[in-house]
Design a protein around this motif. Structure first.
Motif, mmCIF file in Angstrom:
data_model
loop_
_atom_site.group_PDB
_atom_site.id
_atom_site.type_symbol
_atom_site.label_atom_id
_atom_site.label_comp_id
_atom_site.label_asym_id
_atom_site.label_seq_id
_atom_site.Cartn_x
_atom_site.Cartn_y
_atom_site.Cartn_z
ATOM 1 N N GLU A 37 0.821 -1.205 0.000
ATOM 2 C CA GLU A 37 0.000 0.000 0.000
ATOM 3 C C GLU A 37 0.859 1.261 0.000
ATOM 4 O O GLU A 37 1.956 1.284 0.570
ATOM 5 C CB GLU A 37 -0.916 0.039 1.229
ATOM 6 C CG GLU A 37 -1.951 -1.054 1.235
ATOM 7 C CD GLU A 37 -2.844 -1.000 2.455
ATOM 8 O OE1 GLU A 37 -3.885 -1.664 2.434
ATOM 9 O OE2 GLU A 37 -2.512 -0.292 3.431
ATOM 10 N N LEU A 38 0.339 2.290 -0.633
ATOM 11 C CA LEU A 38 0.927 3.622 -0.567
ATOM 12 C C LEU A 38 0.188 4.372 0.536
ATOM 13 O O LEU A 38 -1.043 4.358 0.577
ATOM 14 C CB LEU A 38 0.767 4.342 -1.906
ATOM 15 C CG LEU A 38 1.330 5.758 -1.984
ATOM 16 C CD1 LEU A 38 1.905 6.007 -3.367
ATOM 17 C CD2 LEU A 38 0.279 6.811 -1.692
ATOM 18 N N VAL A 39 0.939 5.014 1.421
ATOM 19 C CA VAL A 39 0.353 5.781 2.513
ATOM 20 C C VAL A 39 0.830 7.222 2.359
ATOM 21 O O VAL A 39 2.024 7.470 2.196
ATOM 22 C CB VAL A 39 0.779 5.230 3.891
ATOM 23 C CG1 VAL A 39 0.125 6.024 5.010
ATOM 24 C CG2 VAL A 39 0.436 3.759 4.010
ATOM 25 N N LYS A 52 2.207 3.009 -12.048
ATOM 26 C CA LYS A 52 2.059 1.647 -12.564
ATOM 27 C C LYS A 52 3.387 1.000 -12.969
ATOM 28 O O LYS A 52 3.474 -0.215 -13.054
ATOM 29 C CB LYS A 52 1.119 1.633 -13.775
ATOM 30 C CG LYS A 52 -0.287 2.129 -13.472
ATOM 31 C CD LYS A 52 -0.975 1.281 -12.429
ATOM 32 C CE LYS A 52 -2.398 1.730 -12.182
ATOM 33 N NZ LYS A 52 -3.044 0.986 -11.099
ATOM 34 N N CYS A 53 4.425 1.817 -13.263
ATOM 35 C CA CYS A 53 5.697 1.233 -13.708
ATOM 36 C C CYS A 53 6.913 1.967 -13.152
ATOM 37 O O CYS A 53 8.040 1.535 -13.392
ATOM 38 C CB CYS A 53 5.760 1.197 -15.232
ATOM 39 S SG CYS A 53 5.817 2.833 -15.993
ATOM 40 N N ASN A 54 6.714 3.078 -12.466
ATOM 41 C CA ASN A 54 7.768 3.873 -11.843
ATOM 42 C C ASN A 54 8.649 4.640 -12.834
ATOM 43 O O ASN A 54 9.718 5.105 -12.485
ATOM 44 C CB ASN A 54 8.654 3.006 -10.930
ATOM 45 C CG ASN A 54 9.374 3.838 -9.880
ATOM 46 O OD1 ASN A 54 8.819 4.787 -9.344
ATOM 47 N ND2 ASN A 54 10.616 3.498 -9.604
ATOM 48 N N ARG A 55 8.208 4.792 -14.086
ATOM 49 C CA ARG A 55 8.968 5.615 -15.024
ATOM 50 C C ARG A 55 8.757 7.089 -14.697
ATOM 51 O O ARG A 55 7.668 7.481 -14.284
ATOM 52 C CB ARG A 55 8.512 5.350 -16.464
ATOM 53 C CG ARG A 55 8.914 4.005 -16.985
ATOM 54 C CD ARG A 55 8.637 3.913 -18.482
ATOM 55 N NE ARG A 55 8.909 2.571 -18.945
ATOM 56 C CZ ARG A 55 8.050 1.796 -19.577
ATOM 57 N NH1 ARG A 55 6.845 2.250 -19.849
ATOM 58 N NH2 ARG A 55 8.379 0.586 -19.955
ATOM 59 N N PRO A 56 9.785 7.936 -14.942
ATOM 60 C CA PRO A 56 9.610 9.379 -14.693
ATOM 61 C C PRO A 56 8.525 9.963 -15.590
ATOM 62 O O PRO A 56 8.380 9.560 -16.740
ATOM 63 C CB PRO A 56 10.981 9.969 -15.054
ATOM 64 C CG PRO A 56 11.934 8.829 -15.028
ATOM 65 C CD PRO A 56 11.145 7.600 -15.380
ATOM 66 N N VAL A 57 7.753 10.887 -15.033
ATOM 67 C CA VAL A 57 6.717 11.593 -15.795
ATOM 68 C C VAL A 57 7.058 13.073 -15.758
ATOM 69 O O VAL A 57 7.237 13.652 -14.687
ATOM 70 C CB VAL A 57 5.316 11.347 -15.189
ATOM 71 C CG1 VAL A 57 4.262 12.175 -15.917
ATOM 72 C CG2 VAL A 57 4.969 9.868 -15.255
ATOM 73 N N SER A 180 2.427 -0.018 -8.489
ATOM 74 C CA SER A 180 3.327 -1.119 -8.805
ATOM 75 C C SER A 180 4.364 -1.313 -7.700
ATOM 76 O O SER A 180 4.663 -0.397 -6.930
ATOM 77 C CB SER A 180 4.052 -0.861 -10.133
ATOM 78 O OG SER A 180 4.993 0.183 -9.982
ATOM 79 N N GLU A 181 4.921 -2.524 -7.655
ATOM 80 C CA GLU A 181 5.960 -2.834 -6.675
ATOM 81 C C GLU A 181 7.184 -1.953 -6.888
ATOM 82 O O GLU A 181 7.823 -1.504 -5.926
ATOM 83 C CB GLU A 181 6.338 -4.316 -6.793
ATOM 84 C CG GLU A 181 7.404 -4.769 -5.813
ATOM 85 C CD GLU A 181 7.005 -4.612 -4.353
ATOM 86 O OE1 GLU A 181 7.903 -4.369 -3.524
ATOM 87 O OE2 GLU A 181 5.801 -4.715 -4.038
ATOM 88 N N GLU A 182 7.501 -1.659 -8.157
ATOM 89 C CA GLU A 182 8.661 -0.803 -8.461
ATOM 90 C C GLU A 182 8.462 0.601 -7.878
ATOM 91 O O GLU A 182 9.383 1.197 -7.342
ATOM 92 C CB GLU A 182 8.878 -0.705 -9.972
ATOM 93 C CG GLU A 182 9.288 -2.000 -10.643
ATOM 94 C CD GLU A 182 8.104 -2.916 -10.943
ATOM 95 O OE1 GLU A 182 8.336 -4.053 -11.343
ATOM 96 O OE2 GLU A 182 6.941 -2.474 -10.765
#
Length: 197
Positions: A37-39, A52-57, A180-182
């Motif tokens: 979970e993200l808190v 969803k994938c941890n790529r920079p936005v 995502s887990e990443e």
């Protein structure tokens, strides 16, 4: 002895760059991970990376409003749908976060939502076609198929098209699943003193 402003014993004065575009290090962190979970503190900025994938936005990230209410309130539907909707609108909790999606995941989400809407809009025509072919019970069968298609499209679009799913929001913190887990691995672990459920 040199008479200038340099003092080798003075503390460093370099500014520490905030992590994740607004999340400051140690002591000012507002977003953590707790298992899957993200808190986050209410309305806290999130890392500018795809959840969803941890790529920079890059660029402006649209703030998204998330609502949560106790699942027990769904029992009010058994009494009266209108009462249930009014109570939910009054007691639900809200938190706003700039949850980012990369271009690929934003496109995939758009296709899911578009597909769900297209299915829901086409459902009456599909049901009418089945009614025309099925004969005596055609109207009943066609109506049933149309209703199932609309409900299925709504459920599919609302679950698969979500950016994050609020698991709980209170006056201070919000918990989400769906990252995502990443993405979660890049966050600090939630301190023990904040693990109140």
């Amino acid at each position: 002895m040199r008479n200038d402003d340099f003092n080798p014993y003075s503390p460093p004065t370099a500014a520490i760059e905030p992590m994740f575009g607004g999340l400051a290090p140690e002591g000012e962190v507002k977003v953590w991970r707790d298992g899957n979970e993200l808190v986050a503190l209410i309305d806290a900025p999130l890392p500018p990376r795809c959840v969803k994938c941890n790529r920079p936005v890059h660029g402006t990230i649209k703030p998204r409003t998330f609502y949560w209410h106790s699942p027990w309130l769904f029992l009010l539907v058994l009494i009266n749908l209108l009462i249930a909707l009014i109570v939910v609108a009054i007691v639900r909790k809200k938190s706003v976060h700039p949850a980012a999606l990369c271009e690929a995941h934003a496109k995939a989400r758009g296709q899911i939502i578009l597909g769900a809407w297209a299915t829901a809009l086409a459902a009456p025509f599909i049901g009418g076609g089945i009614a025309a072919i099925a004969g005596d019970l055609g109207g009943l069968v066609g109506s049933g198929v149309a209703v199932l298609l609309v409900l299925g499209a709504l459920v599919f679009g609302s679950t698969k098209g979500r950016v994050m799913l609020p698991r709980r929001i209170d006056k201070r913190m919000a918990r989400f699943t769906g990252c995502s887990e990443e993405y979660l691995r890049a966050l600090p672990i939630l301190p023990v003193q904040l693990r109140r459920r």
